[in-house]
Structure formats: C-alpha cells, structure tokens
Design a protein around this motif. Structure first.
Motif, short mmCIF file in Angstrom:
data_model
loop_
_atom_site.label_atom_id
_atom_site.label_comp_id
_atom_site.label_asym_id
_atom_site.label_seq_id
_atom_site.Cartn_x
_atom_site.Cartn_y
_atom_site.Cartn_z
N SER A 114 0.85 -1.20 0.00
CA SER A 114 0.00 0.00 0.00
C SER A 114 0.88 1.24 0.00
N LYS A 117 2.13 1.61 -3.63
CA LYS A 117 1.11 2.07 -4.57
C LYS A 117 0.84 3.57 -4.38
N GLU A 129 -4.30 0.50 -11.72
CA GLU A 129 -5.25 1.17 -10.83
C GLU A 129 -5.58 0.26 -9.66
N PHE A 130 -5.94 0.84 -8.53
CA PHE A 130 -6.11 -0.01 -7.33
C PHE A 130 -7.00 0.65 -6.29
N ILE A 193 -4.71 -4.99 -1.30
CA ILE A 193 -4.76 -4.09 -2.45
C ILE A 193 -5.53 -4.84 -3.54
N GLU A 195 -6.41 -4.78 -7.34
CA GLU A 195 -5.71 -4.08 -8.42
C GLU A 195 -6.22 -4.51 -9.79
N GLU A 196 -6.24 -3.57 -10.69
CA GLU A 196 -6.58 -3.82 -12.10
C GLU A 196 -5.66 -4.93 -12.65
#
Ligand code: AMP
Ligand code: GLY
Length: 435
Positions: A114, A117, A129-130, A193, A195-196
């Motif tokens: 985290s 990111k 993205e997330f 997380i 995430e994409e």
C-alpha cells in the motif's frame, strides 16, 4: 604498497547469494567471503555461518571478528526488519563495516504494497489502478461490482504467496476473506490491495543506487510459473535470461526516466533515501510500461544471469553505493557488460512449489562444461564430499553464448548432465525472447 584485501559477508542462502559471492570472489579487492547461512555451493567459495533468524547482534559479532568491510543483504526480510538501521545505530560504518541495502523505511517500497502504490501515485509513476481495503465488508462490496479478472495482493511480505489473480467474484471474495478474516498470511494480510489486471510481457529491471544516482543492469526476464507455457502455480522463479531482445535502448531510457529516477528522487524527498538494489517488476501493456511491484533487493533468479554478464568489479560498484566516502561515486562508474546472452535454468525438487522431499544425492556436477556454464547452488547442502538437495529450488544452471538461441540450447544440454531423484525443470526458459 598495495592495500590489503578486504573481507565480505553475504546474507542469504539462494542462488542469488551464490552468484553474488562468485562475482565478488573475482574482485581484486576481496579476500575472504562469508555467508549467513549460505548453501552447499557457497561453501566452496568461502565459509558458511549459521545464526538464529534475525539475530542482528550475532551478525555484528561476525562482522567485527572477521573484519568484514562490506555486508551484502540478499534477502528482503532482513532489510524490512531493519538490519541496515541496526548497522548505523551500532556505528558499524564509522568503523569501516559498510552494508549494501536500504533502511527499514526505504525497504517499505517492497515491505508495504500500500505504501508502494500510494508512493507511485504521488510521484506519477505508472502502475495498475487499485483500491486498498482493511475492512472485509468494504472489500466484498467492491468485489461484487468490479470487472474480472482482478488481482488481490496482501500488503506485507508473503514469500511470493501474497498475490492472487481472481477470475470471478467467488475467487476474489474467498481470497479477501482468507487474508482479512482468516488471517492465512498473518499480519501481512491485514490490508489488501485490489488491483486492475494487466496483460502483456513482464520484465525485471534491477538497478543499484547510492540514494542519489541510480544505474540499471541489463534487462532480464524471469519465468514465475512452475510449468511450461507459464502454467500452474507461481514459484520463486524457474529461470531467467538476459538481455531481452525486445527491450531496446529507447525502452531502457524510458524505464530510467519515468520509473527509476523518479522513484529514487521521491524516496529521497520523503527521507527514505534508498541505497541498495531496486528491483522493478514491469509489465509492457498496450497503454505503456507499468510497475507491477518494487523489491528492495536483488532478484532471484534474475541476478544469476546478470552476474555472468557484468564485467565491472562488483565490490567497487557496491561500495560506491554503501560508503559515502568511497574513492569512486556510482555516478562516476560506467557499467560494462559482455556482449553475450546468459540463460539460467532452475532445477527444482519434484512437487515444488508445494510439498517436496529433500536429502537426495546430486550427481553429474563434475560433467558441466565450465567454459560455457556455471552452476549456482540454491537448496543444496554439502556433506562428506557429496552434494544433497536441501530445498525447493535446488540448482541454477547458467550458460553464456553469442546468441540467445544457442545460449538456451547450451543451458539445456548442460542441465541434462545433472541428476537427482525427482529433478524437475521447465523446458521453455528464454523462448519468449526468441519470438
Ligand atoms: P508481484 O509480487 O506483485 O510481482 O506479483 C507476482 C506476480 O503476479 C507478478 O510477477 C505478475 O506475474 C502477477 N501480477 C501482479 N500484479 C499483476 C497485475 N496487476 N496484473 C496482472 N498480473 C499481475
Ligand atoms: N524473481 C522475482 C523475485 O526475486 O522477486
């Protein structure tokens, strides 16, 4: 008069540490090499010393009694737990005992996904993205309404087990529940997380820094899945080759300017100056190059082919990052690589990355053609003049050649000379570089 040679300590037990030791042994500045704890192969290069896990005090005693000038940390756990901070608190660098690796705060780039990111967003470093969740019902609400596949990552270190690619709601909600409620990864899963999912070619860039300047090694590609064609569960890495033909100078410049330099500058701005090896796991997507993850140490098995290709004195490179008064700065040193390819094929124990047996005798090492190939040990032990398996990833067979195709063939010809009960390796390491 020539200055006395110095001693080096390497912390870790894998093929990465064996290859770093192999390269450091060639340095004109290095005399004795010690490994904590090392493996069967490192024993042939120097002395293996075993200690209780994270016994920093014991490491200090060894560094002082063996007069170690440079300690190189292979393993992320020691870094995230603050081994570098400990060296500074104990004033070891002032007494000529330097350490190569980032502090605890700088290591968060790997130790907390985290943090990594949010750091990337703040510093405009391209990444998937997330959303971050601490609470299971918030995660569940999100997972009921998102597109699939999606990726769920545990925030903390998880020895390669913290990333799940989920194809549907059932898989994702089960994973979120396992991490956040069942605590299957302990504290590492207290935060997740989501995430994409990115698709494309994956590469690794390893680069070393003194906290101000960063210099990359050649591009290198790992093979994380256990089976051919990138199938089956993730492993620590089943093989790697370098350089990658599709990674041009232009791409390397882009990675340097849009990822490496802003990362080092951003960390420095936050008081997290990063001295050590920054590992960027990258995906080439149709929307550009994106960071999948950062690690705060050398990659395994990426380091093994890179050490074969590097022509510089590794001791000098690492000292230029670790000792601020060293005679040369990293900014003044040019990296030199041989104009060849290196391919590393990992031999593992049957069953890895799940359950496997150890203690099998290893045969055929003496048949390896040392003019083209070096064998680095990972999970091995040396007893009564014989080598035995002692882990999941057992050996790394690394060959050098003039073109990638020939190099891959050499690595496979050589690995076939080695045998132990249950030996397994992928048959397609490097093939993605030939397409
Ligand atoms: P990491 O530990 O973050 O590198 O994740 C382990 C592996 O999971 C990576 O090497 C990728 O193969 C895969 N992975 C991680 N993040 C993503 C993502 N956003 N999309 C697709 N694959 C991913
Ligand atoms: N080869 C991947 C890693 O070292 O994390």
């Amino acid at each position: 008069m020539m200055k006395e040679k110095t001693n080096v300590l390497i912390i870790g037990s894998g093929g990465r540490e064996h290859s770093l030791g192999w390269k450091l042994k060639q340095s004109k500045f290095v005399d004795n090499i010690y490994f904590i704890p090392g493996n069967g192969g490192t024993k042939l290069l120097g002395e293996n010393i075993s200690i209780e896990k994270n016994d920093f005090q014991k490491i200090k005693e060894i560094v002082e009694s063996k007069n170690i000038t440079l300690t190189v940390v292979g393993n992320e756990e020691f870094l995230v737990n603050g081994i570098v901070d400990f060296f500074y608190e104990e004033n070891l660098p002032k007494k000529n005992h330097f350490i190569f690796g980032p502090t605890k705060l700088a290591s968060e780039i790997e130790g907390s996904k985290s943090f990594a990111k949010n750091f990337m967003i703040k510093n405009k470093i391209p990444t998937a993205e997330f959303f971050i969740f601490k609470n299971f019902s918030d995660a569940e609400n999100y997972l009921k309404n998102c597109n699939y596949p999606i990726v769920i990552k545990a925030n903390g270190l998880a020895a390669g087990k913290g990333v799940a690619i989920c194809n549907n709601q059932f898989e994702s909600i089960t994973t979120a529940k396992n991490y956040l409620i069942e605590k299957t990864l302990g504290e590492s899963g207290n935060e997740i997380i989501v995430e994409e999912f990115l698709s494309g070619k994956e590469i690794s860039i390893l680069a070393i820094s003194d906290g101000n300047t960063i210099k990359p090694f050649l591009s290198v590609q790992d093979h994380k899945k256990i089976f051919d064609g990138d199938n089956g569960p993730n492993t620590g890495g089943m093989g790697a080759y370098s350089p990658i033909p599709f990674v041009s100078k232009k791409i390397m410049d882009e990675v340097y300017n849009t990822i490496l330099v802003p990362t080092i500058a951003g960390l420095k701005n936050e008081g997290r100056k990063f001295c050590g090896c920054l590992f960027a796991g990258l995906m080439f997507t149709k929307n550009g190059i994106k960071v999948l993850e950062f690690n705060c140490r050398f990659g395994d098995p990426e380091t093994q082919p890179l050490m074969q290709l590097l022509e510089n004195d590794l001791y000098e490179l690492l000292m230029s990052c670790s000792d601020s008064n060293y005679k040369k700065k990293i900014s003044e040193l040019d990296f030199k690589f041989t104009n060849k390819y290196a391919c590393c094929v990992v031999a593992s124990s049957n069953g890895y990355p799940n359950k496997y047996e150890i203690g099998k005798e290893i045969f055929g090492l003496e048949k390896i053609d040392s003019t083209t190939t070096t064998v680095f040990h990972a999970g091995t032990k040396f007893e009564n003049g014989k080598f035995f398996t002692n882990g999941g990833r057992v050996l790394n067979v690394v060959s050098l050649g003039n073109n990638l195709n020939e190099t891959i063939q050499t690595a496979y010809n050589e690995i076939k000379k080695i045998s132990f009960d249950g030996i397994y390796f992928r048959n397609d390491i490097g093939h993605c570089g030939l397409k």
